[in-house]
Design a protein around this motif. Sequence first.
Motif, short mmCIF file in Angstrom:
data_model
loop_
_atom_site.label_atom_id
_atom_site.label_comp_id
_atom_site.label_asym_id
_atom_site.label_seq_id
_atom_site.Cartn_x
_atom_site.Cartn_y
_atom_site.Cartn_z
N GLU A 195 60.95 -114.64 1.35
CA GLU A 195 62.32 -114.94 1.80
C GLU A 195 62.43 -116.39 2.26
OE1 GLU A 195 66.30 -114.30 2.31
OE2 GLU A 195 64.82 -113.00 1.35
N THR A 196 61.39 -116.86 2.94
CA THR A 196 61.40 -118.25 3.41
C THR A 196 61.49 -119.22 2.25
OG1 THR A 196 60.07 -117.65 5.35
CG2 THR A 196 60.14 -119.97 4.75
N SER A 197 60.74 -118.93 1.17
CA SER A 197 60.77 -119.80 -0.01
C SER A 197 62.16 -119.81 -0.64
CB SER A 197 59.74 -119.31 -1.04
OG SER A 197 58.44 -119.38 -0.53
N TYR A 198 62.78 -118.62 -0.71
CA TYR A 198 64.11 -118.54 -1.31
C TYR A 198 65.13 -119.33 -0.50
CZ TYR A 198 68.64 -116.72 -2.72
OH TYR A 198 69.95 -116.61 -3.13
N GLN A 199 65.08 -119.21 0.82
CA GLN A 199 66.02 -119.93 1.67
C GLN A 199 65.85 -121.43 1.54
OE1 GLN A 199 68.61 -118.61 3.01
NE2 GLN A 199 67.93 -116.52 2.45
N SER A 200 64.64 -121.88 1.30
CA SER A 200 64.39 -123.30 1.09
C SER A 200 65.04 -123.76 -0.22
CB SER A 200 62.88 -123.58 1.04
OG SER A 200 62.28 -123.29 2.29
N ILE A 201 64.97 -122.89 -1.24
CA ILE A 201 65.60 -123.20 -2.53
C ILE A 201 67.12 -123.28 -2.38
CG2 ILE A 201 66.04 -122.31 -4.86
CD1 ILE A 201 63.21 -121.09 -4.76
N VAL A 202 67.69 -122.33 -1.63
CA VAL A 202 69.14 -122.33 -1.39
C VAL A 202 69.56 -123.61 -0.68
CG1 VAL A 202 71.01 -121.21 -0.11
CG2 VAL A 202 69.32 -119.81 -1.33
N LYS A 203 68.79 -124.00 0.32
CA LYS A 203 69.11 -125.21 1.08
C LYS A 203 69.08 -126.43 0.18
CE LYS A 203 67.68 -127.74 5.23
NZ LYS A 203 66.71 -127.78 6.38
N LEU A 204 68.08 -126.50 -0.70
CA LEU A 204 67.97 -127.62 -1.63
C LEU A 204 69.13 -127.63 -2.62
CD1 LEU A 204 66.41 -129.99 -2.88
CD2 LEU A 204 65.08 -128.33 -4.19
N ALA A 205 69.46 -126.46 -3.18
CA ALA A 205 70.55 -126.36 -4.15
C ALA A 205 71.88 -126.79 -3.54
CB ALA A 205 70.64 -124.94 -4.69
N LYS A 206 72.11 -126.37 -2.32
CA LYS A 206 73.36 -126.74 -1.64
C LYS A 206 73.43 -128.24 -1.37
CE LYS A 206 74.51 -122.36 0.63
NZ LYS A 206 74.73 -121.66 1.94
N ALA A 207 72.28 -128.82 -1.01
CA ALA A 207 72.23 -130.25 -0.74
C ALA A 207 72.51 -131.05 -2.00
CB ALA A 207 70.87 -130.63 -0.16
N VAL A 208 71.93 -130.60 -3.13
CA VAL A 208 72.15 -131.28 -4.41
C VAL A 208 73.61 -131.16 -4.83
CG1 VAL A 208 71.58 -131.26 -6.87
CG2 VAL A 208 69.77 -130.98 -5.18
N ARG A 209 74.19 -129.96 -4.68
CA ARG A 209 75.58 -129.75 -5.06
C ARG A 209 76.52 -130.61 -4.21
NH1 ARG A 209 77.25 -129.62 -8.88
NH2 ARG A 209 76.74 -127.57 -9.74
N GLU A 210 76.23 -130.73 -2.93
CA GLU A 210 77.07 -131.52 -2.04
C GLU A 210 77.01 -133.00 -2.40
OE1 GLU A 210 77.64 -132.48 2.75
OE2 GLU A 210 76.18 -130.98 2.09
N LYS A 211 75.82 -133.47 -2.75
CA LYS A 211 75.66 -134.89 -3.09
C LYS A 211 76.16 -135.21 -4.49
CE LYS A 211 72.35 -138.67 -2.86
NZ LYS A 211 70.98 -139.10 -2.45
N TYR A 212 76.01 -134.25 -5.43
CA TYR A 212 76.45 -134.46 -6.81
C TYR A 212 77.39 -133.33 -7.24
CZ TYR A 212 72.28 -137.44 -6.62
OH TYR A 212 71.34 -138.38 -6.26
N PRO A 213 78.60 -133.33 -6.73
CA PRO A 213 79.53 -132.22 -6.99
C PRO A 213 79.92 -132.01 -8.45
CG PRO A 213 80.67 -134.08 -5.99
CD PRO A 213 79.21 -134.38 -5.90
N ASN A 214 79.81 -133.04 -9.27
CA ASN A 214 80.24 -132.92 -10.67
C ASN A 214 79.10 -132.89 -11.67
OD1 ASN A 214 83.03 -133.07 -9.91
ND2 ASN A 214 82.77 -135.28 -9.61
N VAL A 215 77.87 -132.82 -11.17
CA VAL A 215 76.70 -132.81 -12.05
C VAL A 215 76.23 -131.37 -12.29
CG1 VAL A 215 74.29 -133.51 -12.29
CG2 VAL A 215 75.95 -135.09 -11.30
N PRO A 267 76.78 -118.87 -6.91
CA PRO A 267 77.21 -119.33 -8.24
C PRO A 267 77.78 -120.74 -8.25
CG PRO A 267 78.76 -117.73 -7.32
CD PRO A 267 77.56 -117.71 -6.44
N ASP A 268 78.26 -121.21 -7.11
CA ASP A 268 78.80 -122.57 -7.03
C ASP A 268 77.69 -123.62 -7.14
OD1 ASP A 268 78.04 -121.37 -4.52
OD2 ASP A 268 78.71 -123.20 -3.52
N CYS A 269 76.44 -123.19 -6.93
CA CYS A 269 75.31 -124.12 -6.99
C CYS A 269 74.58 -124.10 -8.33
CB CYS A 269 74.31 -123.78 -5.88
SG CYS A 269 74.91 -124.08 -4.21
N VAL A 270 74.99 -123.23 -9.24
CA VAL A 270 74.27 -123.07 -10.51
C VAL A 270 75.24 -123.15 -11.69
CG1 VAL A 270 72.78 -121.58 -11.88
CG2 VAL A 270 72.51 -121.63 -9.39
N THR A 271 74.94 -124.03 -12.63
CA THR A 271 75.73 -124.16 -13.85
C THR A 271 75.12 -123.35 -14.98
OG1 THR A 271 76.26 -126.42 -13.17
CG2 THR A 271 76.80 -125.79 -15.43
#
Length: 204
Positions: free
Chosen positions: A1-21, A43-47
């Motif tokens: 679970e800890t690993s998954y939450q780290s992935i979520v945190k990273l995905a959200k950070a990338v989406r926030e910094k690159y909203p159109n990528v 789903p907002d973090c994955v294309t």
Amino acid sequence: ETSYQSIVKLAKAVREKYPNVPIIALGESLGCTFAVRLAAEHPDCVTGMILSAPAVKVNPLMYATPQDVKSGLKAMVTPHLMVNLRSFLTTLVSGRTEVENEMVDDPYITKELSLLELLSTDEFVEKTVAWGKNVNSRISTLIIQGSADKCVVPKHVTDLMMAMPCEDQRISWRGRFGHLQLETAFMRASIVDSIGCWLNDHGK
């Protein structure tokens, strides 16, 4: 679970910094379960997703060798006893000597797990299809699967495909290929080609 939450945190950070990528969640084996769960819950973090040998159903062969049975029996008596995974790495993961040696020599690859950790991993894998049912239909998916995979049951990949409502699904079925295809320095040209073609088709 800890690993998954780290992935979520990273995905959200990338989406926030690159909203159109476009963000492609790429996973192999157990990593596919993380990717599918991320796509289902965020789903907002994955294309799109690229899933290589998704761990939908663990192959019983993983526990069938005499050494594995012996280790399992010891672990049942002593739950915290570490089970040696060397036979798993050298006989089931690839089938290619160069890849097997690469894994055995890699200090970052786990060589031991406790029985509790193994059971926890199996429990996690069993949820892959359930999470797949909640993946947004707009998320494009490429699945790469080898017919000679000894770690998972190849035919169960279709269970995941049937469960996911994704309208754009593609499978690259590689005859006589084993389990590990991406996490190696010895990636085959045909695998690179499959991924490259898919990315080219979904580059907009």
